[in-house]
Design an enzyme around this catalytic site. Sequence first.
Site, PDB file in Angstrom:
ATOM      1  N   SER A 244       0.849  -1.187   0.000  1.00 36.61           N
ATOM      2  CA  SER A 244       0.000   0.000   0.000  1.00 36.61           C
ATOM      3  C   SER A 244       0.887   1.240   0.000  1.00 36.61           C
ATOM      4  CB  SER A 244      -0.867   0.011   1.250  1.00 36.61           C
ATOM      5  OG  SER A 244      -0.020   0.146   2.379  1.00 36.61           O
ATOM      6  N   LYS A 245       0.278   2.394  -0.259  1.00 38.73           N
ATOM      7  CA  LYS A 245       1.062   3.644  -0.266  1.00 38.73           C
ATOM      8  C   LYS A 245       1.773   3.859   1.064  1.00 38.73           C
ATOM      9  CE  LYS A 245      -0.267   6.606  -3.855  1.00 38.73           C
ATOM     10  NZ  LYS A 245      -0.733   7.840  -4.367  1.00 38.73           N
ATOM     11  N   ARG A 246       1.015   3.632   2.118  1.00 39.85           N
ATOM     12  CA  ARG A 246       1.562   3.867   3.457  1.00 39.85           C
ATOM     13  C   ARG A 246       2.798   2.977   3.699  1.00 39.85           C
ATOM     14  NH1 ARG A 246       0.292   2.093   8.747  1.00 39.85           N
ATOM     15  NH2 ARG A 246      -1.198   0.578   7.965  1.00 39.85           N
ATOM     16  N   HIS A 247       2.765   1.805   3.098  1.00 35.56           N
ATOM     17  CA  HIS A 247       3.859   0.867   3.317  1.00 35.56           C
ATOM     18  C   HIS A 247       4.926   0.901   2.238  1.00 35.56           C
ATOM     19  CE1 HIS A 247       1.153  -1.544   6.204  1.00 35.56           C
ATOM     20  NE2 HIS A 247       1.965  -0.741   6.859  1.00 35.56           N
ATOM     21  N   GLY A 248       4.865   1.905   1.362  1.00 42.12           N
ATOM     22  CA  GLY A 248       5.981   2.061   0.434  1.00 42.12           C
ATOM     23  C   GLY A 248       5.650   2.023  -1.043  1.00 42.12           C
TER      24      GLY A 248
END
Length: 471
Positions: A244-248
Amino acid sequence: MQTDMPTVVTRFAPSPTEFLHIGGPRTVLYNWLLARHFGGKFLLRIEDTDKKRSTNEAIDAILEGMKWLELDWDGDAISQAGRAERHAEIARELLEKGKAYKCFATSEELTAARDAARASGGNFRGDLWRDRDESEAPEGAPYSIRIRMPREGETTISDAVQGKVTVQNSNLDDMIILRSDGTPTYMLAVVVDDHDMGVTHIVRGDDHLNNAFRQHQIYEAMGWTPPVLAHIPLIHGPDGKKLSKRHGALGVEAYRDMGYLPAAMRNYLLRLGWSHGDDEIISTEQAIEWFSLENVGKGAARFDFDKLDNLNGHYIRNLNPDALLSLIRNDLEKEVGHTLETAEEERLIKGLPALAERAKRMPDVTENASLFCNVRPLSLTENAAKALQGDMPALMGKVANELEAVTDWEASVIKAAIFSFAEAEELKLGKVMQPVRAAVTGGRQCGDLVETLEILGQEETIGRLRDLIAA
Ligand code: GLU
């Protein structure tokens, strides 16, 4: 020694239609390393056949990202769209060889056949005209060209990462290679381009494995040698789920803007799916020497910001002060509002290594570096202001007087002066050091305090202490 090893030619073939997250740069890196390891070539092909969805911004972002990562390609980038004539030529050649056929089915007929296949639980193969003769079609009717897939047997691909993977040929559809408007399909274009560009090895995400079987049939039909394939597992988040975006799942420019160094990114992406024993810190030179497809992992890699931060910290600490200064110069000049003066540069060169010691991302350095600049009166953080309340300004005035008497401005002498001042005032050393730190750094992080004072110089240090009384 004479070697008859064929030259290795790899390529990166992005479609500039969608946002390219960090998996793309890892694919670039692996192809680049493979080529550099064998002294071969690494080519770049922009797969821009989908004119409606391809954008120049996406192309620029890809090129910029590769340049920033210092992963250079050989020769000019090739536009796939520019080669449509050649793709069509191969489609016609396959037609002549009997390896492909004309399909006159209308879209209604195809939809009906697809629905019927679905209803009976069978495979839709698009083969309505496989055994029909062209003469059955209405005069001048439009047609697409479909590949005549083998029906019997199976196709096995020996993938350099996945091992042997087999499909039953009966599962392969007679895919379109040239549309009725004369434009080639992606499946055909990829094969023709890779062949014409002399590509010997393809490293790409394992989401392309299914395509590989279909593409393989075009190589077979043309009698071309297929390249070595290496389908690498996709990158997942730390929780093992889709990234995900939050995770990279961000573009490479986002990593640049967050303050990661290209060398750290390369090292991190290398380890994200490839290993060399237990080595974590691997320079690009070592990576070129050691890289091989055998050591690419089969399991999905997990993106981990903490690991990336740690690696980045290592690369920041290893930059020499001049390189550090040139990296932060723009941001720092913006922050302090003037072009750096020579005296400031000299202080920064001495002071930056201590800041780099604690840094994980470049802003950790930049945000604290202004303490070495001429920015009096210094702005104070909330904590620094708190530490300087009450009679602290007066105390700092006294420290300033004490330091004015120092004739040899050097860390050990400065320390001795502060020591004797604290003793004379009957104060614990910390009670003096803490407000001095707040006054001189404004609450920014620095290394050893007296060393920082030595770097700042006598005049600037005293000035900052006296500014509190003036305020
Ligand atoms: N253009 C394809 C993509 O961006 C890659 C094709 C390939 O590597 O063969 O997904």
